[in-house]
Design a protein around this motif. Structure first.
Motif, PDB file in Angstrom:
ATOM      1  N   GLY A 148       8.482  68.329  55.395  1.00  0.00           N
ATOM      2  CA  GLY A 148       7.249  67.397  55.118  1.00  0.00           C
ATOM      3  C   GLY A 148       5.626  67.895  55.224  1.00  0.00           C
ATOM      4  N   CYS A 182      15.026  67.963  60.531  1.00  0.00           N
ATOM      5  CA  CYS A 182      14.159  68.223  58.507  1.00  0.00           C
ATOM      6  C   CYS A 182      15.137  69.888  57.816  1.00  0.00           C
ATOM      7  CB  CYS A 182      12.372  68.850  59.280  1.00  0.00           C
ATOM      8  SG  CYS A 182      11.858  69.992  60.115  1.00  0.00           S
ATOM      9  N   ASN A 209      14.016  62.180  57.448  1.00  0.00           N
ATOM     10  CA  ASN A 209      12.917  61.789  56.651  1.00  0.00           C
ATOM     11  C   ASN A 209      13.931  61.149  55.497  1.00  0.00           C
ATOM     12  OD1 ASN A 209      10.186  61.732  54.747  1.00  0.00           O
ATOM     13  ND2 ASN A 209      11.745  62.574  53.061  1.00  0.00           N
ATOM     14  N   HIS A 267       7.544  66.533  58.865  1.00  0.00           N
ATOM     15  CA  HIS A 267       8.259  65.133  59.591  1.00  0.00           C
ATOM     16  C   HIS A 267       9.107  64.958  60.479  1.00  0.00           C
ATOM     17  CE1 HIS A 267       7.649  63.292  55.618  1.00  0.00           C
ATOM     18  NE2 HIS A 267       8.422  64.042  54.266  1.00  0.00           N
TER      19      HIS A 267
END
Ligand code: RRO
Length: 291
Positions: A71, A58, A202, A54
């Motif tokens: 991710g 993160c 995200n 992602h």
């Protein structure tokens, strides 16, 4: 140290393993964790094609833990090369896929080298992977069977973000799992009051660390009632007393993740307490809280 033990078809040097995701992306980092006293290690999750992950941020630190939305970054089949120097070591490869066929394909890459495979059916923020599969008993059973039928020791890691984790564990057992790992991260988010938007790239992610320890204990306790295969406890463990508590809930071995980020010496430190002359006999305490 108790000497080698066997849990879910895998021979471990002691009851403490590195949890998936933390420091598990290279052969060198896995070797370093083993050298520092871990009884076994689990790799970062590997999937059917390379993934960047992602957009950032993160990973954020919060009270009592960490929220991540990495991710599923991974090099896919190229990860096989990281394991060549670790032949014969207690290495469990974490794998993910979107279908039973993908799980079987990825499992096949590592079936010859890994001590075992850990099916990640539990990432809280992976569209089409992870918890989307891990909250559906029929899919859990099917994905588990697709891997377990290869004959490699198969562990299945579950999400706490479901109403009835015992029913999911029972489905994995029907599919032929050798052990259940509980749990992955708890779905979570933070919002920046200054920026008026979610902090993570995200938007939401998964909470790990001390804050989730009671959630993990409850999940292990429920699974111990619902399943007859071994349970590997995971979630917020940072002390020898946490290890004992989780064993009393029903865990036969313990994975440690977030706490390793603060202290790579944690395996040796906990083992020292656990296996001291007045320490525990795991065989005697596993599941004793159910009496
Ligand atoms: O990579 C991730 O973002 C991730 C995974 Br695959 C997982 O299983 N659990 C998690 O908290 N993050």
């Amino acid at each position: 140290y108790p000497g080698p033990i066997e849990v879910g078809g895998v021979r471990l040097r002691n009851h403490l393993l590195l949890a998936a995701g933390v420091l598990g992306t290279t052969g060198a980092s896995l070797a370093r964790i083993l050298h520092n006293g871990a009884g076994g290690v689990v790799t970062k999750s590997i999937g059917p094609s390379p993934k960047e992950g992602h957009p950032g941020p993160c990973l954020i630190v919060v009270d009592g833990g960490i929220i991540n939305a990495m991710g599923l970054p991974n090099p896919s089949a190229a990860f096989v090369d990281e394991l060549t120097a670790l032949a014969g070591e207690p290495v469990i490869v974490s794998i993910f896929g979107g279908t039973p066929e993908e799980f079987r394909t990825v499992a096949g890459w590592f079936a010859g080298t890994a001590s075992g495979l850990e099916l990640n059916l539990s990432c809280p923020h992976a569209e089409g992977y992870g918890a989307a599969i891990g909250s559906d008993p029929a899919l859990v059973e099917e994905c588990t069977r697709a891997v377990a039928s290869l004959g490699v020791p198969t562990w299945v890691k579950l999400t706490p973000n479901v109403a009835d984790i015992g029913a999911i564990g029972a489905a994995a057992e029907r599919g032929g799992a050798n052990a259940i790992v509980a749990v992955n991260t708890v779905k979570a988010m933070r919002i920046s009051t200054a920026l008026r938007r979610p902090v993570l790239g995200n938007r939401f992610g998964g909470l790990s660390g001390k804050a989730i320890f009671p959630v993990a204990v409850r999940c292990v306790y429920d699974l111990y009632e619902a399943c007859s295969i071994p349970i590997v406890g995971c979630g917020g463990v940072s002390t020898a007393d946490n290890v004992v508590e989780m064993m009393m809930a029903g865990a036969s071995a313990i994975e440690i993740g977030s706490a390793v980020i603060d202290d790579i010496g944690i395996f040796a430190a906990i083992a020292n307490d656990l296996y001291s002359p007045d320490g525990i006999d795991a065989r005697e305490i596993v599941g004793c809280a159910h009496a």
